[in-house]
Design a protein around this motif. Structure first.
Motif, PDB file in Angstrom:
ATOM      1  N   GLN A  24       9.003  12.546   8.380  1.00  0.00           N
ATOM      2  CA  GLN A  24       8.569  12.595   6.860  1.00  0.00           C
ATOM      3  C   GLN A  24       9.343  12.524   5.419  1.00  0.00           C
ATOM      4  O   GLN A  24      10.435  12.655   5.507  1.00  0.00           O
ATOM      5  CB  GLN A  24       7.677  14.208   6.831  1.00  0.00           C
ATOM      6  N   SER A  25       8.980  11.778   4.457  1.00  0.00           N
ATOM      7  CA  SER A  25       9.178  11.597   3.744  1.00  0.00           C
ATOM      8  C   SER A  25       8.458  12.456   2.507  1.00  0.00           C
ATOM      9  O   SER A  25       7.737  12.505   2.784  1.00  0.00           O
ATOM     10  CB  SER A  25       9.489   9.964   3.204  1.00  0.00           C
ATOM     11  N   GLU A  26       9.413  12.508   0.686  1.00  0.00           N
ATOM     12  CA  GLU A  26       8.806  13.020   0.202  1.00  0.00           C
ATOM     13  C   GLU A  26       9.060  11.497  -1.299  1.00  0.00           C
ATOM     14  O   GLU A  26       9.839  11.031  -1.297  1.00  0.00           O
ATOM     15  CB  GLU A  26       9.764  14.139  -0.322  1.00  0.00           C
ATOM     16  N   ASP A  72       4.243  11.006   5.711  1.00  0.00           N
ATOM     17  CA  ASP A  72       4.689  10.531   7.265  1.00  0.00           C
ATOM     18  C   ASP A  72       4.621   9.465   7.410  1.00  0.00           C
ATOM     19  O   ASP A  72       4.203   8.408   6.566  1.00  0.00           O
ATOM     20  CB  ASP A  72       3.507  10.852   8.386  1.00  0.00           C
ATOM     21  N   VAL A  73       6.013   8.921   7.650  1.00  0.00           N
ATOM     22  CA  VAL A  73       5.797   7.933   8.063  1.00  0.00           C
ATOM     23  C   VAL A  73       6.123   7.331   9.244  1.00  0.00           C
ATOM     24  O   VAL A  73       6.928   7.981  10.018  1.00  0.00           O
ATOM     25  CB  VAL A  73       7.280   7.744   7.024  1.00  0.00           C
ATOM     26  N   PRO A  74       5.778   6.310   9.340  1.00  0.00           N
ATOM     27  CA  PRO A  74       5.742   6.142  10.385  1.00  0.00           C
ATOM     28  C   PRO A  74       6.642   5.593  11.934  1.00  0.00           C
ATOM     29  O   PRO A  74       7.117   4.643  10.579  1.00  0.00           O
ATOM     30  CB  PRO A  74       3.881   5.441  11.682  1.00  0.00           C
ATOM     31  N   SER A  75       7.243   5.321  12.592  1.00  0.00           N
ATOM     32  CA  SER A  75       8.037   5.328  13.488  1.00  0.00           C
ATOM     33  C   SER A  75       7.618   3.798  13.658  1.00  0.00           C
ATOM     34  O   SER A  75       6.785   3.226  13.214  1.00  0.00           O
ATOM     35  CB  SER A  75       8.560   5.357  15.213  1.00  0.00           C
ATOM     36  N   GLU A  76       8.686   2.848  13.150  1.00  0.00           N
ATOM     37  CA  GLU A  76       8.794   1.399  13.353  1.00  0.00           C
ATOM     38  C   GLU A  76       9.211   1.251  15.044  1.00  0.00           C
ATOM     39  O   GLU A  76       9.160  -0.460  15.251  1.00  0.00           O
ATOM     40  CB  GLU A  76      10.216   0.978  13.069  1.00  0.00           C
TER      41      GLU A  76
END
Length: 81
Positions: A24-26, A72-76
């Protein structure tokens, strides 16, 4: 046959793990109506950011000190077939 089973188990494990790895990022980039107040009347930019909040006093009528939006930042790592 045994190698196929092991390969399938490894693939399933990797897929399950990758869904857990999402981070997660803000961000402070959001519509003014989405802002949730994080400050108090007269809060300064320094006071606001020291609390881990966003500060933007350019939009009258909306909180200037507000809670960052969590995204939400999906994994690479993606499995390609």
């Amino acid at each position: 046959m045994e190698h196929k089973v092991i390969c399938a188990l490894v693939l399933v494990s990797m897929l399950a793990f990758s869904t857990l790895v999402e981070t997660q990022s803000e961000t402070c980039a959001m519509a003014p109506r989405e802002r949730k107040n994080c400050g108090f009347p007269g809060v300064t930019a320094a006071q606001c950011t020291s609390k881990g909040c966003c500060f933007d006093d350019t939009v009258p009528g909306f909180p200037w000190c507000f809670t960052p939006k969590t995204i939400d930042v999906p994994s690479e790592d993606e499995c390609e077939f």
